[in-house]
Design an enzyme around this catalytic site. Sequence first.
Site, short mmCIF file in Angstrom:
data_model
loop_
_atom_site.label_atom_id
_atom_site.label_comp_id
_atom_site.label_asym_id
_atom_site.label_seq_id
_atom_site.Cartn_x
_atom_site.Cartn_y
_atom_site.Cartn_z
N ASP A 1 0.83 -1.20 0.00
CA ASP A 1 0.00 0.00 0.00
C ASP A 1 0.87 1.25 0.00
OD1 ASP A 1 -2.30 -1.48 0.06
OD2 ASP A 1 -2.67 -1.23 2.20
N ASN B 1 -12.42 10.02 3.52
CA ASN B 1 -12.66 9.12 2.38
C ASN B 1 -11.35 8.60 1.83
OD1 ASN B 1 -15.52 9.32 2.19
ND2 ASN B 1 -15.27 11.37 1.35
N ASP C 1 -11.41 -4.34 6.08
CA ASP C 1 -10.49 -5.48 6.30
C ASP C 1 -10.33 -5.74 7.80
OD1 ASP C 1 -10.13 -5.35 3.56
OD2 ASP C 1 -8.22 -4.28 3.69
#
Length: 377
Positions: free
Chosen positions: A50, A163, A332
């Site tokens: 990531d 967001n 997750d």
Amino acid sequence: MASGEPKAKKSRLSEEEKKKEEKKKESPSKETSAKLSTNSLFGMGNPLLDICAIVDKDFLDKYTLKPNDQILAEDKHKALFEELVKNFKAEYHAGGATQNSIKIAQWMIQEPHNVGTFFGCIGKDNFGKTLKQKAEEAHIDAHYYEQDEEPTGTCAACITGDNRSLVANLAAANCYKKDKHLDLEENWKLVEKAKVYYIAGFFLTVSLESILKVAEHASKNNKLFCLNLSAPFICEFFKDNLMKVMPYVDVLFGNETEAAAFAKAQEFETKDIKEIAKKAQALPKDNAKRQRIVVLTQGKDDTVMASNDKVETFPVMKIDPKDIVDTNGAGDAFVGGFLSELVQEKPLDQCVKAAHYAGNVIIRRAGCTFPEKPDFN
């Protein structure tokens, strides 16, 4: 005097024993955890590195990204990864949906280490080395299929306010091969050791045959197979693959947007989340010994769970919006928390409680990261 000594010693011992018993009562979760064996929980998916950064609206517009979405990278997104690192303050984390959930479950469990096993494909490169190192640090037993045709996959997490828009470049993650990895005797032995299996829907785009092999094994041996809808595009564009796996699914996870996309694709003719949960639960199932459980999250609104012919709602832990750092990985984490209790055979309401706790921890931090120890019992 001498005859009194053993008595004093005895009473001291019994006091110590009492304290031990009280301690046991205070920490039942630790007692249960001790009974867990390594490799009890199995995950297979897309390992990604990531790359997280706070961006602005112009950046989203430039690459036609929605503020809160999950997509696969196309040609028009190729420059995005480079620009993200170059123009914004980027952080790196070992990620990928399934690997995140296994990591969180292991963190919630703490001891023993390596309760979670993870399979996926990486490249023979530095990002791959980083992923291996991160998995080891997270105490999960990661067995990657390493190949040199494609580099290790990456996922850009473009954060605006609370967001996040995820753009995944699967690269090596796309190259997982059943015959080159899952079918190998030493790897399949790890699959057989597990009693709970979890795969995110994203992997349906990579290796349907691998998912089916694991799902069929779970069903045949009356073990728990869990699947996540993962993203609206999975429900829409990979509907056939999804429905091939659905008969084996004992626990189905999803959020409100995924549930709506699933309902539309399945022609459920309802937008009511409780009805969607009920209809998803009623879909054909291979292992009749277990009724399907459907768990649907709705951000800050109640979590909906269909189980045993009833639909229940569970309020989410309250959080001040100013404490929300990044919702990347919240879903997750929710699954990871749920799995941590499920693998210990805890009641479903306890699984949801752990799921809410884990999600609450993760949204207070950047990326799918967590403190050293959980504060949950």
